[in-house]
Design an enzyme around this catalytic site. Sequence first.
Site, PDB file in Angstrom:
ATOM      1  N   ARG A 152     -46.597 -20.826 117.806  1.00  0.00           N
ATOM      2  CA  ARG A 152     -45.334 -20.735 118.582  1.00  0.00           C
ATOM      3  C   ARG A 152     -45.048 -19.319 119.077  1.00  0.00           C
ATOM      4  O   ARG A 152     -43.887 -18.981 119.356  1.00  0.00           O
ATOM      5  CB  ARG A 152     -44.133 -21.213 117.754  1.00  0.00           C
ATOM      6  CG  ARG A 152     -44.154 -22.698 117.544  1.00  0.00           C
ATOM      7  CD  ARG A 152     -43.034 -23.137 116.626  1.00  0.00           C
ATOM      8  NE  ARG A 152     -43.135 -24.572 116.431  1.00  0.00           N
ATOM      9  CZ  ARG A 152     -42.297 -25.457 116.971  1.00  0.00           C
ATOM     10  NH1 ARG A 152     -41.261 -25.066 117.676  1.00  0.00           N
ATOM     11  NH2 ARG A 152     -42.471 -26.738 116.774  1.00  0.00           N
ATOM     12  N   GLU A 207     -24.576 -10.820 112.486  1.00  0.00           N
ATOM     13  CA  GLU A 207     -25.938 -11.180 112.917  1.00  0.00           C
ATOM     14  C   GLU A 207     -26.111 -12.669 112.627  1.00  0.00           C
ATOM     15  O   GLU A 207     -25.105 -13.367 112.513  1.00  0.00           O
ATOM     16  CB  GLU A 207     -26.991 -10.277 112.257  1.00  0.00           C
ATOM     17  CG  GLU A 207     -26.872 -10.122 110.763  1.00  0.00           C
ATOM     18  CD  GLU A 207     -27.552 -11.218 109.999  1.00  0.00           C
ATOM     19  OE1 GLU A 207     -26.826 -12.154 109.574  1.00  0.00           O
ATOM     20  OE2 GLU A 207     -28.763 -11.140 109.732  1.00  0.00           O
ATOM     21  N   ASP A 228     -24.879  -3.458 119.445  1.00  0.00           N
ATOM     22  CA  ASP A 228     -23.746  -3.608 120.368  1.00  0.00           C
ATOM     23  C   ASP A 228     -22.470  -3.629 119.543  1.00  0.00           C
ATOM     24  O   ASP A 228     -22.516  -3.847 118.334  1.00  0.00           O
ATOM     25  CB  ASP A 228     -23.886  -4.904 121.191  1.00  0.00           C
ATOM     26  CG  ASP A 228     -24.093  -6.119 120.324  1.00  0.00           C
ATOM     27  OD1 ASP A 228     -25.237  -6.346 119.876  1.00  0.00           O
ATOM     28  OD2 ASP A 228     -23.119  -6.838 120.062  1.00  0.00           O
TER      29      ASP A 228
HETATM   30  N1  HPA Z   1     -23.743 -11.587 117.457  1.00  0.00           N
HETATM   31  C1  HPA Z   1     -24.652 -12.136 116.691  1.00  0.00           C
HETATM   32  N2  HPA Z   1     -25.783 -11.549 116.388  1.00  0.00           N
HETATM   33  C2  HPA Z   1     -26.013 -10.344 116.910  1.00  0.00           C
HETATM   34  C3  HPA Z   1     -25.102  -9.704 117.718  1.00  0.00           C
HETATM   35  C4  HPA Z   1     -23.904 -10.359 117.999  1.00  0.00           C
HETATM   36  O1  HPA Z   1     -23.046  -9.845 118.719  1.00  0.00           O
HETATM   37  N3  HPA Z   1     -25.616  -8.522 118.081  1.00  0.00           N
HETATM   38  C5  HPA Z   1     -26.823  -8.415 117.507  1.00  0.00           C
HETATM   39  N4  HPA Z   1     -27.067  -9.521 116.781  1.00  0.00           N
END
Ligand code: HPA
Length: 235
Positions: free
Chosen positions: A43, A181, A206
């Site tokens: 995969r 996450e 982020d």
């Molecule tokens: N949400 C969920 N998982 C993530 C995010 C998020 O904003 N950023 C990096 N992994």
Amino acid sequence: MSIHIEAKPGEIADFVLLPGDPLRAKFIAENLLENAVCYTQVRGMLGFTGTYKGKRVSVQGTGMGLPSHLIYVNELINDYGAKTLVRIGTCGGMRDDVKVRDVVMAMSASTDSSIISRAVNGMSYAPTASFDLLLKAAEGAKKLGIAVKAGNILSSDIFYHDIEITDPYAVWRKFGVLAVEMETAGLYMQSSRFNVQALSLLTVSDHLITGEHCSPSERQTAFMDMVRVALSLLD
Ligand code: HPA
């Protein structure tokens, strides 16, 4: 060979790094490990084994979300005998004191996933990191001069929330959750279930309050800092 990993017995090390992205696994194998060999491409979820400072290490992509992550974790533990599993991933910062590029160590993982409560007959289980790994990673980060934050994170099943929900993370922030996450609660639950060691290290890619994102080069630097902390566990 297991259902989702085509390695032969003995081809996977006891110590396994777990990035979500299989191309990160390839990058680590090609840039940080010696004599790395690809043992699976099923995969496109690449896995490699090589050595780091003479110690055997595997690095296996797991995909996104608890279901995909747990397929690899279960097979690594039960079919290949993995003993130490270290997730290396990214997360979204949820609080003012967690900044983009920070490295977060997940001491524990709250979740909105039903996978955890189903495993304990609808009750509430607290997925927790291995204390030995957590301590060693904190010491390793200190020696490397890499600042880390440790605390509770959220492993969510949902990346795209309904647009009518204004702040889906407010309730978690209220209880001190650092970042979000999509995998760690599953990793900690299954590693405890099968009595192996696990730790989740995350770079903040982020920010959910400020809307800030890492640039690709910042993302790479922060990611490599986290991988160096993960590899310090082998010292
Ligand atoms: N949400 C969920 N998982 C993530 C995010 C998020 O904003 N950023 C990096 N992994």
